[in-house]
Scaffold this motif. Sequence first.
Motif, PDB file in Angstrom:
ATOM      1  N   ILE A 200       0.832  -1.202   0.000  1.00 30.87           N
ATOM      2  CA  ILE A 200       0.000   0.000   0.000  1.00 30.87           C
ATOM      3  C   ILE A 200       0.869   1.256   0.000  1.00 30.87           C
ATOM      4  O   ILE A 200       0.595   2.222  -0.737  1.00 30.87           O
ATOM      5  CB  ILE A 200      -0.958  -0.026   1.210  1.00 30.87           C
ATOM      6  N   ALA A 201       1.936   1.242   0.777  1.00 26.06           N
ATOM      7  CA  ALA A 201       2.837   2.396   0.815  1.00 26.06           C
ATOM      8  C   ALA A 201       3.471   2.640  -0.558  1.00 26.06           C
ATOM      9  O   ALA A 201       3.632   3.794  -0.982  1.00 26.06           O
ATOM     10  CB  ALA A 201       3.920   2.181   1.866  1.00 26.06           C
ATOM     11  N   CYS A 202       3.796   1.561  -1.271  1.00 25.75           N
ATOM     12  CA  CYS A 202       4.388   1.710  -2.607  1.00 25.75           C
ATOM     13  C   CYS A 202       3.383   2.319  -3.585  1.00 25.75           C
ATOM     14  O   CYS A 202       3.728   3.213  -4.372  1.00 25.75           O
ATOM     15  CB  CYS A 202       4.854   0.350  -3.127  1.00 25.75           C
ATOM     16  N   TYR A 203       2.154   1.840  -3.555  1.00 27.43           N
ATOM     17  CA  TYR A 203       1.135   2.391  -4.459  1.00 27.43           C
ATOM     18  C   TYR A 203       0.893   3.870  -4.151  1.00 27.43           C
ATOM     19  O   TYR A 203       0.727   4.687  -5.072  1.00 27.43           O
ATOM     20  CB  TYR A 203      -0.179   1.629  -4.316  1.00 27.43           C
ATOM     21  N   GLN A 204       0.843   4.191  -2.875  1.00 26.54           N
ATOM     22  CA  GLN A 204       0.603   5.587  -2.508  1.00 26.54           C
ATOM     23  C   GLN A 204       1.746   6.486  -2.965  1.00 26.54           C
ATOM     24  O   GLN A 204       1.518   7.612  -3.409  1.00 26.54           O
ATOM     25  CB  GLN A 204       0.387   5.680  -0.993  1.00 26.54           C
ATOM     26  N   ARG A 205       2.980   5.993  -2.860  1.00 30.98           N
ATOM     27  CA  ARG A 205       4.115   6.768  -3.362  1.00 30.98           C
ATOM     28  C   ARG A 205       4.011   6.921  -4.882  1.00 30.98           C
ATOM     29  O   ARG A 205       4.274   8.002  -5.430  1.00 30.98           O
ATOM     30  CB  ARG A 205       5.431   6.071  -2.986  1.00 30.98           C
ATOM     31  N   ALA A 206       3.607   5.851  -5.578  1.00 27.07           N
ATOM     32  CA  ALA A 206       3.443   5.922  -7.028  1.00 27.07           C
ATOM     33  C   ALA A 206       2.411   6.974  -7.412  1.00 27.07           C
ATOM     34  O   ALA A 206       2.594   7.723  -8.371  1.00 27.07           O
ATOM     35  CB  ALA A 206       3.034   4.556  -7.572  1.00 27.07           C
ATOM     36  N   LEU A 207       1.339   7.066  -6.629  1.00 29.48           N
ATOM     37  CA  LEU A 207       0.284   8.025  -6.944  1.00 29.48           C
ATOM     38  C   LEU A 207       0.692   9.458  -6.609  1.00 29.48           C
ATOM     39  O   LEU A 207       0.146  10.400  -7.182  1.00 29.48           O
ATOM     40  CB  LEU A 207      -0.997   7.637  -6.216  1.00 29.48           C
ATOM     41  N   GLN A 208       1.627   9.615  -5.690  1.00 26.22           N
ATOM     42  CA  GLN A 208       2.178  10.958  -5.482  1.00 26.22           C
ATOM     43  C   GLN A 208       2.905  11.437  -6.740  1.00 26.22           C
ATOM     44  O   GLN A 208       2.867  12.617  -7.080  1.00 26.22           O
ATOM     45  CB  GLN A 208       3.142  10.943  -4.292  1.00 26.22           C
ATOM     46  N   LEU A 209       3.547  10.484  -7.424  1.00 23.62           N
ATOM     47  CA  LEU A 209       4.290  10.817  -8.639  1.00 23.62           C
ATOM     48  C   LEU A 209       3.382  10.921  -9.859  1.00 23.62           C
ATOM     49  O   LEU A 209       3.637  11.709 -10.773  1.00 23.62           O
ATOM     50  CB  LEU A 209       5.366   9.761  -8.890  1.00 23.62           C
ATOM     51  N   LYS A 210       2.311  10.121  -9.864  1.00 20.41           N
ATOM     52  CA  LYS A 210       1.421  10.078 -11.030  1.00 20.41           C
ATOM     53  C   LYS A 210      -0.017   9.931 -10.540  1.00 20.41           C
ATOM     54  O   LYS A 210      -0.604   8.844 -10.594  1.00 20.41           O
ATOM     55  CB  LYS A 210       1.820   8.920 -11.950  1.00 20.41           C
ATOM     56  N   PRO A 211      -0.611  11.012 -10.056  1.00 14.71           N
ATOM     57  CA  PRO A 211      -1.913  10.913  -9.370  1.00 14.71           C
ATOM     58  C   PRO A 211      -3.074  10.488 -10.251  1.00 14.71           C
ATOM     59  O   PRO A 211      -4.091  10.033  -9.723  1.00 14.71           O
ATOM     60  CB  PRO A 211      -2.123  12.332  -8.826  1.00 14.71           C
ATOM     61  N   ASN A 212      -2.958  10.607 -11.552  1.00 14.89           N
ATOM     62  CA  ASN A 212      -4.067  10.239 -12.440  1.00 14.89           C
ATOM     63  C   ASN A 212      -3.844   8.911 -13.149  1.00 14.89           C
ATOM     64  O   ASN A 212      -4.441   8.650 -14.187  1.00 14.89           O
ATOM     65  CB  ASN A 212      -4.297  11.344 -13.467  1.00 14.89           C
ATOM     66  N   ALA A 213      -3.003   8.058 -12.582  1.00 15.02           N
ATOM     67  CA  ALA A 213      -2.757   6.732 -13.163  1.00 15.02           C
ATOM     68  C   ALA A 213      -3.830   5.766 -12.697  1.00 15.02           C
ATOM     69  O   ALA A 213      -3.796   5.263 -11.568  1.00 15.02           O
ATOM     70  CB  ALA A 213      -1.371   6.231 -12.770  1.00 15.02           C
ATOM     71  N   GLY A 214      -4.796   5.502 -13.566  1.00 15.82           N
ATOM     72  CA  GLY A 214      -5.928   4.664 -13.181  1.00 15.82           C
ATOM     73  C   GLY A 214      -5.529   3.274 -12.740  1.00 15.82           C
ATOM     74  O   GLY A 214      -6.083   2.732 -11.770  1.00 15.82           O
ATOM     75  N   GLU A 215      -4.556   2.649 -13.428  1.00 15.71           N
ATOM     76  CA  GLU A 215      -4.160   1.287 -13.082  1.00 15.71           C
ATOM     77  C   GLU A 215      -3.536   1.223 -11.693  1.00 15.71           C
ATOM     78  O   GLU A 215      -3.670   0.214 -10.994  1.00 15.71           O
ATOM     79  CB  GLU A 215      -3.170   0.745 -14.118  1.00 15.71           C
ATOM     80  N   ILE A 216      -2.856   2.287 -11.285  1.00 16.21           N
ATOM     81  CA  ILE A 216      -2.245   2.273  -9.957  1.00 16.21           C
ATOM     82  C   ILE A 216      -3.320   2.428  -8.878  1.00 16.21           C
ATOM     83  O   ILE A 216      -3.265   1.776  -7.829  1.00 16.21           O
ATOM     84  CB  ILE A 216      -1.156   3.358  -9.854  1.00 16.21           C
ATOM     85  N   HIS A 217      -4.313   3.272  -9.117  1.00 22.38           N
ATOM     86  CA  HIS A 217      -5.453   3.340  -8.193  1.00 22.38           C
ATOM     87  C   HIS A 217      -6.127   1.968  -8.078  1.00 22.38           C
ATOM     88  O   HIS A 217      -6.542   1.554  -6.989  1.00 22.38           O
ATOM     89  CB  HIS A 217      -6.466   4.377  -8.675  1.00 22.38           C
ATOM     90  N   TYR A 218      -6.221   1.279  -9.208  1.00 22.81           N
ATOM     91  CA  TYR A 218      -6.837  -0.059  -9.228  1.00 22.81           C
ATOM     92  C   TYR A 218      -6.045  -1.042  -8.367  1.00 22.81           C
ATOM     93  O   TYR A 218      -6.607  -1.751  -7.526  1.00 22.81           O
ATOM     94  CB  TYR A 218      -6.908  -0.531 -10.678  1.00 22.81           C
ATOM     95  N   ASN A 219      -4.729  -1.082  -8.545  1.00 22.52           N
ATOM     96  CA  ASN A 219      -3.900  -1.976  -7.747  1.00 22.52           C
ATOM     97  C   ASN A 219      -3.954  -1.616  -6.268  1.00 22.52           C
ATOM     98  O   ASN A 219      -3.967  -2.500  -5.402  1.00 22.52           O
ATOM     99  CB  ASN A 219      -2.455  -1.937  -8.244  1.00 22.52           C
ATOM    100  N   LEU A 220      -4.005  -0.315  -5.970  1.00 25.91           N
ATOM    101  CA  LEU A 220      -4.152   0.117  -4.582  1.00 25.91           C
ATOM    102  C   LEU A 220      -5.460  -0.410  -4.011  1.00 25.91           C
ATOM    103  O   LEU A 220      -5.508  -0.879  -2.860  1.00 25.91           O
ATOM    104  CB  LEU A 220      -4.104   1.642  -4.503  1.00 25.91           C
ATOM    105  N   GLY A 221      -6.532  -0.346  -4.804  1.00 22.11           N
ATOM    106  CA  GLY A 221      -7.819  -0.861  -4.335  1.00 22.11           C
ATOM    107  C   GLY A 221      -7.749  -2.336  -3.976  1.00 22.11           C
ATOM    108  O   GLY A 221      -8.321  -2.773  -2.964  1.00 22.11           O
ATOM    109  N   ILE A 222      -7.058  -3.121  -4.784  1.00 23.79           N
ATOM    110  CA  ILE A 222      -6.930  -4.554  -4.507  1.00 23.79           C
ATOM    111  C   ILE A 222      -6.211  -4.782  -3.178  1.00 23.79           C
ATOM    112  O   ILE A 222      -6.631  -5.602  -2.348  1.00 23.79           O
ATOM    113  CB  ILE A 222      -6.185  -5.251  -5.661  1.00 23.79           C
ATOM    114  N   ALA A 223      -5.120  -4.053  -2.960  1.00 18.93           N
ATOM    115  CA  ALA A 223      -4.362  -4.223  -1.717  1.00 18.93           C
ATOM    116  C   ALA A 223      -5.174  -3.763  -0.509  1.00 18.93           C
ATOM    117  O   ALA A 223      -5.163  -4.416   0.543  1.00 18.93           O
ATOM    118  CB  ALA A 223      -3.050  -3.450  -1.807  1.00 18.93           C
ATOM    119  N   LEU A 224      -5.878  -2.642  -0.642  1.00 15.07           N
ATOM    120  CA  LEU A 224      -6.696  -2.151   0.470  1.00 15.07           C
ATOM    121  C   LEU A 224      -7.804  -3.132   0.815  1.00 15.07           C
ATOM    122  O   LEU A 224      -8.080  -3.385   1.997  1.00 15.07           O
ATOM    123  CB  LEU A 224      -7.278  -0.783   0.113  1.00 15.07           C
TER     124      LEU A 224
END
Length: 276
Positions: A121-145
């Motif tokens: 989760i921490a990795c996905y959140q860091r990724a979204l800080q760098l690319k906040p509109n990356a839909g696939e990363i939000h998706y992967n974050l959702g799976i982990a959450l």
Amino acid sequence: AGSDRENRFHDDASLVTFSTELRGDHHQVSNWTLPFGYGQRPAIHRRALAKLDHIRFQILAADPDRAQAWHLLGVIAHQTGRHEAAIDCIQHSIRLDGSDAHAHSNLGEAFRALGKLPEAIACYQRALQLKPNAGEIHYNLGIALKAAGQLAEAIAAYRRTVQLKPDHYRAHNNLGNTLQEMGDLDGAIPCYDKALELAPDAAHIASNRIFALHLKPDLEARQLRAELDGWDRRYGRPPRDSIAPYANDRTPGRRLKIGYVSPDFRFHVVGSNLVS
């Protein structure tokens, strides 16, 4: 580990994303999106990974400090089930260049595959800080959450995914599953409907929808039966029509051996109610 394969609903798998450019001799790799789910490796996927592995060796030989090459090496390790090695490679890539959001996301995928959900989760959140509109990363974050039991946060991540990528049928399906687990059936069923509109051949999504309908107290038995018959016509009969006749012994009174095969024999009410 980290997936919902043992859940009674069928969540769609996460995605490994690789959006960069690598050049080695006359080869180029860019904008890869690789599904990663339940250890399945289709032959075409294996061939693609073998090609990437060959390119990666060429690039590292010429430039061992190439961050993208280490990232790709980690992706290949992850896709072939070597998650610890994937973590080492992608972390090295990030040490060389920490600005690649996809490297952070894929590091999260490797952690999630090992069941290390807080790290993922921490990795996905860091990724979204760098690319906040990356839909696939939000998706992967959702799976982990969701796997971590943070359902409200998972819903928010999936909603953001479909806001950014309205045609993401996997996110619609997983959003429906998470809403259902929260008891919001009226919210879940439209998600399945949208997912099926986008992916009408996805039998597992139709199954999720049928399961949710079983939980609606206001649905009459005849309505549920009509839904079940519709599922059978769409997804059940076509495979049955292709089954070859069995040349089995039809002698009356012969003792029969019956085998049951189902993914639901573990953490599911079906397995709990089987009588030996």
